[in-house]
Enzyme design. Structure first.
Site, short mmCIF file in Angstrom:
data_model
loop_
_atom_site.label_atom_id
_atom_site.label_comp_id
_atom_site.label_asym_id
_atom_site.label_seq_id
_atom_site.Cartn_x
_atom_site.Cartn_y
_atom_site.Cartn_z
N MET A 30 1.63 -6.46 -9.43
CA MET A 30 1.62 -7.92 -9.44
C MET A 30 0.55 -8.43 -8.47
O MET A 30 0.62 -9.56 -7.98
CB MET A 30 3.00 -8.45 -9.06
N HIS A 34 -2.30 -3.55 -1.66
CA HIS A 34 -2.38 -2.96 -0.32
C HIS A 34 -2.57 -1.45 -0.47
O HIS A 34 -2.73 -0.96 -1.61
CB HIS A 34 -1.11 -3.29 0.47
N HIS A 37 -0.71 0.46 -3.20
CA HIS A 37 -1.28 0.40 -4.55
C HIS A 37 -2.51 1.30 -4.65
O HIS A 37 -2.71 1.99 -5.65
CB HIS A 37 -1.72 -1.03 -4.89
N GLN A 61 10.75 -11.95 -13.62
CA GLN A 61 11.51 -11.05 -12.73
C GLN A 61 11.85 -11.70 -11.39
O GLN A 61 12.42 -11.07 -10.53
CB GLN A 61 10.77 -9.72 -12.54
N GLY A 148 5.66 3.31 -7.29
CA GLY A 148 5.91 3.70 -5.90
C GLY A 148 7.40 3.86 -5.60
O GLY A 148 8.22 3.08 -6.08
N LYS A 150 8.93 3.14 -3.01
CA LYS A 150 9.53 2.04 -2.24
C LYS A 150 10.50 1.25 -3.11
O LYS A 150 11.54 0.80 -2.65
CB LYS A 150 8.44 1.11 -1.70
N ASP A 151 10.15 1.12 -4.40
CA ASP A 151 11.06 0.44 -5.34
C ASP A 151 11.89 1.50 -6.05
O ASP A 151 11.72 1.75 -7.24
CB ASP A 151 10.23 -0.38 -6.33
N ARG A 188 4.67 -8.50 0.25
CA ARG A 188 5.41 -9.55 0.96
C ARG A 188 5.14 -9.52 2.47
O ARG A 188 5.38 -10.52 3.15
CB ARG A 188 6.91 -9.41 0.70
O1 PAF Z 1 6.61 -3.37 -8.91
C1 PAF Z 1 5.98 -4.33 -9.39
O2 PAF Z 1 4.95 -4.75 -8.88
C2 PAF Z 1 6.51 -5.02 -10.64
O3 PAF Z 1 7.91 -5.01 -10.65
C3 PAF Z 1 5.95 -4.44 -11.95
C4 PAF Z 1 6.37 -3.00 -12.14
C5 PAF Z 1 4.44 -4.55 -11.96
C6 PAF Z 1 6.49 -5.22 -13.16
O4 PAF Z 1 6.12 -6.57 -13.15
#
Ligand code: PAF
Length: 284
Positions: A30, A34, A37, A61, A148, A150-151, A188
């Site tokens: 999104m 950083h 990514h 989302q 990642g 982290k999620d 964030r």
């Molecule tokens: O992790 C994210 O940045 C978002 O949830 C994703 C996977 C790009 C979906 O919009």
């Protein structure tokens, strides 16, 4: 790096690559990129012939409209970072391009992952993530998908999505990249002021306390100590918990053998941060 904004341009390009047996690695983002990514892009690059990244701030989302409005947008810098990391293709679609007829009316059966932890505190969030990722996968049709750790819960949701939609893409989960003081990199973090940024490291401290002190038996006293660490750092938790690393089922006791994961979500001021640490089997 090639930049596409329209499906009608990127789809034939990627189709052509596929016909030539080019193995593609996809990093959906999104934006507000950083080092986390960047490390995903580098991993994708090392494991595929063609690296494709997308930047799309997916409105569906965000359960909190304020969070959506405040989400950092830094496209120029993002393009620069991607160029530097060797990304081959950037897909930069508008919301109309992704959701031409409005938001699709599909419910993804992701089971209990929808209602626990992040799902409980962010109703509808994972349905939104599935909508965007499903659409992006249809467009990009990658061989590999890079996300990642982290999620953590998001990775489990996407694994489920891939099987629900029979996607041939293989999910590759990359380790969380951290600042020198342990704070997990996140878009964030940019919204934290100097004092908040220092205190935010409390999440990592609480999780490392769990990892360091965990022993077989009841986990409740340790979780209380971890909550105290968050409180000492002025972090207001939605949750700090320990769960089975394979199923995300929360647990209050540990046999010392099952692989588990400590997960936390907490507010530092108005900014909601999440993090997790996997505790390997036979750690204690
Ligand atoms: O992790 C994210 O940045 C978002 O949830 C994703 C996977 C790009 C979906 O919009």
């Amino acid at each position: 790096m090639l930049i596409f904004k329209r499906i009608s341009d990127i789809a034939p390009f990627l189709q052509n690559q596929k016909q030539r047996q080019v193995v593609s690695g996809f990093v959906p983002t999104m934006g507000a990129l950083h080092q986390g990514h960047v490390s995903l892009v580098k991993k994708a690059k090392s494991e595929s012939d063609l690296t494709v990244c997308s930047i799309f701030v997916n409105p569906t989302q965000f359960n909190d409209p304020g969070d959506y409005k405040q989400y950092p947008v830094t496209v120029e810098q993002d393009i620069y970072q991607l160029e530097k990391s060797g990304c081959d293709v950037l897909f930069l679609p508008s919301a109309d391009e992704i959701y031409p007829g409005g938001v699709p009316n599909i419910h993804y059966d992701i089971g209990y992952l929808e209602t626990i932890l992040e799902g409980a505190y962010r109703p509808g969030h994972f349905q939104g993530v599935c909508q965007a990722v499903h659409r992006l996968l249809d467009i990009v049709q990658p061989d590999r998908l890079f996300m990642g750790q982290k999620d953590y819960q998001q990775c489990m949701v996407i694994k489920r999505l891939l099987s629900l939609i029979n996607s041939p893409a293989r999910l590759i989960v990359a380790e969380t990249v951290r600042e020198p003081d342990g704070l997990a990199m996140s878009s964030r973090n940019m919204r934290l002021n100097g004092e908040e940024r220092k205190l935010a490291t409390g999440i990592y401290r609480a999780l490392t306390l769990i990892r360091r002190q965990i022993r077989p038996g009841s986990l409740l006293p340790l979780l209380d100590e971890a909550k105290q660490v968050l409180a000492d750092h002025q972090l207001k938790p939605d949750y700090i918990t320990i769960a089975d690393a394979g199923t995300l089922e929360e647990t209050e006791t540990w046999d010392g053998k099952t692989e588990i994961v400590a997960l936390a979500a907490a507010f530092m001021g108005k900014v909601r941060l999440i993090d997790n640490l996997v505790i390997p089997r036979n750690f204690a």
